[in-house]
Motif scaffolding. Structure first.
Motif, PDB file in Angstrom:
ATOM      1  N   GLN A 202       0.869  -1.085   0.090  1.00 45.76           N
ATOM      2  CA  GLN A 202       0.265   0.060  -0.008  1.00 45.76           C
ATOM      3  C   GLN A 202       0.710   1.180  -0.186  1.00 45.76           C
ATOM      4  O   GLN A 202       0.361   2.277  -0.567  1.00 45.76           O
ATOM      5  CB  GLN A 202      -0.936   0.002   1.002  1.00 45.76           C
ATOM      6  CG  GLN A 202      -1.971  -1.095   1.352  1.00 45.76           C
ATOM      7  CD  GLN A 202      -2.866  -1.202  -0.070  1.00 45.76           C
ATOM      8  OE1 GLN A 202      -3.397   0.083  -0.325  1.00 45.76           O
ATOM      9  NE2 GLN A 202      -3.347  -2.123  -0.491  1.00 45.76           N
ATOM     10  N   LEU A 203       2.028   1.215   0.375  1.00 44.09           N
ATOM     11  CA  LEU A 203       3.075   2.360   0.528  1.00 44.09           C
ATOM     12  C   LEU A 203       4.076   2.318  -0.840  1.00 44.09           C
ATOM     13  O   LEU A 203       4.719   3.363  -0.649  1.00 44.09           O
ATOM     14  CB  LEU A 203       3.997   2.214   1.895  1.00 44.09           C
ATOM     15  CG  LEU A 203       3.119   2.251   3.313  1.00 44.09           C
ATOM     16  CD1 LEU A 203       4.178   2.084   4.274  1.00 44.09           C
ATOM     17  CD2 LEU A 203       2.525   3.793   3.438  1.00 44.09           C
ATOM     18  N   GLU A 204       3.551   1.191  -1.615  1.00 44.35           N
ATOM     19  CA  GLU A 204       4.433   1.172  -2.997  1.00 44.35           C
ATOM     20  C   GLU A 204       5.834   0.903  -2.574  1.00 44.35           C
ATOM     21  O   GLU A 204       6.782   1.286  -3.372  1.00 44.35           O
ATOM     22  CB  GLU A 204       4.204   2.520  -3.788  1.00 44.35           C
ATOM     23  CG  GLU A 204       2.762   2.717  -4.218  1.00 44.35           C
ATOM     24  CD  GLU A 204       2.670   3.685  -5.132  1.00 44.35           C
ATOM     25  OE1 GLU A 204       3.581   4.285  -5.453  1.00 44.35           O
ATOM     26  OE2 GLU A 204       1.326   4.015  -5.368  1.00 44.35           O
ATOM     27  N   ARG A 205       6.121   0.467  -1.455  1.00 48.83           N
ATOM     28  CA  ARG A 205       7.541  -0.123  -1.032  1.00 48.83           C
ATOM     29  C   ARG A 205       7.790  -1.545  -1.594  1.00 48.83           C
ATOM     30  O   ARG A 205       7.543  -2.610  -0.578  1.00 48.83           O
ATOM     31  CB  ARG A 205       7.752   0.277   0.474  1.00 48.83           C
ATOM     32  CG  ARG A 205       7.843   1.796   0.687  1.00 48.83           C
ATOM     33  CD  ARG A 205       7.686   1.665   2.069  1.00 48.83           C
ATOM     34  NE  ARG A 205       8.639   1.262   3.263  1.00 48.83           N
ATOM     35  CZ  ARG A 205       8.446   1.280   4.570  1.00 48.83           C
ATOM     36  NH1 ARG A 205       7.511   2.304   4.934  1.00 48.83           N
ATOM     37  NH2 ARG A 205       9.515   0.759   5.383  1.00 48.83           N
ATOM     38  N   TYR A 206       7.864  -1.829  -2.815  1.00 44.84           N
ATOM     39  CA  TYR A 206       7.718  -3.058  -3.432  1.00 44.84           C
ATOM     40  C   TYR A 206       8.787  -4.075  -2.913  1.00 44.84           C
ATOM     41  O   TYR A 206       8.690  -5.081  -3.134  1.00 44.84           O
ATOM     42  CB  TYR A 206       7.352  -3.039  -4.950  1.00 44.84           C
ATOM     43  CG  TYR A 206       6.217  -2.231  -5.325  1.00 44.84           C
ATOM     44  CD1 TYR A 206       4.975  -2.848  -4.652  1.00 44.84           C
ATOM     45  CD2 TYR A 206       6.010  -0.990  -6.162  1.00 44.84           C
ATOM     46  CE1 TYR A 206       3.729  -2.193  -5.166  1.00 44.84           C
ATOM     47  CE2 TYR A 206       4.804  -0.388  -6.258  1.00 44.84           C
ATOM     48  CZ  TYR A 206       3.695  -0.915  -5.816  1.00 44.84           C
ATOM     49  OH  TYR A 206       2.608  -0.262  -5.992  1.00 44.84           O
ATOM     50  N   ASP A 207      10.096  -3.457  -2.947  1.00 40.70           N
ATOM     51  CA  ASP A 207      11.399  -4.236  -2.795  1.00 40.70           C
ATOM     52  C   ASP A 207      11.268  -4.763  -1.399  1.00 40.70           C
ATOM     53  O   ASP A 207      11.291  -5.951  -1.072  1.00 40.70           O
ATOM     54  CB  ASP A 207      12.466  -3.351  -2.790  1.00 40.70           C
ATOM     55  CG  ASP A 207      13.117  -3.170  -4.104  1.00 40.70           C
ATOM     56  OD1 ASP A 207      12.890  -4.486  -4.845  1.00 40.70           O
ATOM     57  OD2 ASP A 207      13.443  -2.345  -4.695  1.00 40.70           O
ATOM     58  N   GLU A 208      10.841  -4.100  -0.473  1.00 39.02           N
ATOM     59  CA  GLU A 208      10.690  -4.440   1.048  1.00 39.02           C
ATOM     60  C   GLU A 208       9.527  -5.537   1.042  1.00 39.02           C
ATOM     61  O   GLU A 208       9.498  -6.573   1.855  1.00 39.02           O
ATOM     62  CB  GLU A 208      10.479  -3.316   1.897  1.00 39.02           C
ATOM     63  CG  GLU A 208      11.352  -2.315   2.093  1.00 39.02           C
ATOM     64  CD  GLU A 208      11.103  -1.144   2.658  1.00 39.02           C
ATOM     65  OE1 GLU A 208      10.924  -1.323   4.040  1.00 39.02           O
ATOM     66  OE2 GLU A 208      11.163   0.143   2.076  1.00 39.02           O
ATOM     67  N   ALA A 209       8.431  -5.393   0.266  1.00 36.13           N
ATOM     68  CA  ALA A 209       7.325  -6.202   0.292  1.00 36.13           C
ATOM     69  C   ALA A 209       7.367  -7.477  -0.073  1.00 36.13           C
ATOM     70  O   ALA A 209       7.247  -8.532   0.297  1.00 36.13           O
ATOM     71  CB  ALA A 209       5.999  -5.509  -0.291  1.00 36.13           C
ATOM     72  N   ARG A 210       8.247  -7.503  -1.198  1.00 36.18           N
ATOM     73  CA  ARG A 210       8.895  -8.714  -2.210  1.00 36.18           C
ATOM     74  C   ARG A 210       9.520  -9.518  -0.986  1.00 36.18           C
ATOM     75  O   ARG A 210       9.363 -10.738  -0.939  1.00 36.18           O
ATOM     76  CB  ARG A 210       9.557  -8.350  -3.141  1.00 36.18           C
ATOM     77  CG  ARG A 210      10.077  -9.674  -3.943  1.00 36.18           C
ATOM     78  CD  ARG A 210      10.609  -9.256  -5.273  1.00 36.18           C
ATOM     79  NE  ARG A 210      11.315 -10.304  -6.186  1.00 36.18           N
ATOM     80  CZ  ARG A 210      12.482 -10.487  -6.130  1.00 36.18           C
ATOM     81  NH1 ARG A 210      13.238  -9.514  -5.285  1.00 36.18           N
ATOM     82  NH2 ARG A 210      13.131 -11.425  -6.738  1.00 36.18           N
TER      83      ARG A 210
END
Length: 296
Positions: A202-210
């Protein structure tokens, strides 16, 4: 009493204050004359383009719901939850399944979760409001919260922040809970990692989310990982290309992404499954139809 607004193809028989319905050899159990199922098979609530398929699915789901209540009555709670969850996959707002699952969770002494399902059930159907049960749930859920260890309180705080759209605070709460991951069983840890990763998305922090999804190793994490890979321009993981047991809205996203990436057969397989399980003419239905147009 007659049922004037049900399809002609749908037959019924009555005995005093009970009725059951039959379609193409498939029958419901006996039910009361005011059972909410009768409203679900009203012609105004059925998809006329796929009338036979829709009626068949509604009967199958009604029978599954009845089975869930039998399991609930005999305190076979896990079997009841499995059945209720399958009903709720078909229709997340199926009020009778939501209230049934609330009672299962109450029986398992998960009072906070039980209260959440009760509120969802009443939101879906106000006639299910039970003030005595609600007051009992409030009392029991407060007592349960008072016994929660700090770890669990952080998880619930994260859930509440997430529900309010305060995703940064949600991540902070989940991180406090994850400070000692060895204290969690694998299944609980996976769910917590998914919660944190979803907030990061939701915060568009895709690297961390992945990275978070990669540690989780379950159906939703394979979807989340693939979604992040897609957003980052990376090849999607192999699991993302197959059927995943996740909510329909996520399955649709998965199918759309796979189609965009050129995995048309894999996308069509998911679309076909969704088409067999979704007839309500809502946003998901029309988006699914748009995607299916690519395969025709």
């Amino acid at each position: 009493m007659t049922f004037s607004n049900i399809p002609d193809e749908l037959h019924y028989e009555k005995e005093t204050d009970k009725v059951r319905f039959t379609f193409n050899g498939l029958s419901t159990g006996w039910m009361s004359l005011d059972d909410p199922f009768i409203k679900r098979i009203d012609e105004d609530n059925l998809n006329s383009e796929f009338l036979g398929q829709h009626i068949t699915k509604e009967i199958e789901i009604k029978n599954l719901l009845d089975e869930a209540y039998i399991h609930l009555a005999s305190e076979k709670y896990q079997k009841a939850i499995d059945d209720f969850d399958e009903v709720l996959y078909y229709d997340p707002d199926y009020a009778e399944a939501l209230i049934g699952k609330s009672h299962v969770l109450y029986g398992q002494k998960h009072f906070v979760k039980s209260l959440r399902h009760y509120k969802r059930a009443v939101k879906a159907d106000e006639s299910l409001e039970d003030r005595d049960y609600y007051r009992l749930l409030l009392e029991k859920s407060h007592e349960e919260r008072d016994t929660f260890p700090k770890l669990k309180l952080n998880i619930y705080a994260g859930d509440e922040f997430f529900a309010r759209g305060e995703f940064e605070k949600a991540v902070e709460s989940y991180d406090r809970a994850l400070a000692n991951p060895s204290k969690f069983k694998d299944k609980i840890l996976s769910k917590l990692l998914n919660k944190k990763a979803s907030a990061l998305v939701q915060l568009e922090r895709y690297d961390e989310a992945r990275e978070c999804f990669e540690k989780s190793k379950n159906n939703f994490s394979y979807f989340g990982q693939g979604y992040c890979e897609y957003k980052l321009g990376f090849p999607v993981n192999d699991r993302f290309r197959g059927y995943l047991k996740i909510d329909k809205k996520f399955q649709l996203q998965q199918a759309i992404i796979l189609n965009e990436l050129g995995f048309r057969d894999e996308s069509k397989e998911i679309c076909d499954y969704l088409s067999e399980n979704h007839f309500k003419r809502d946003e998901l239905y029309f988006k699914l139809n748009e995607l299916e147009d690519f395969f025709n």
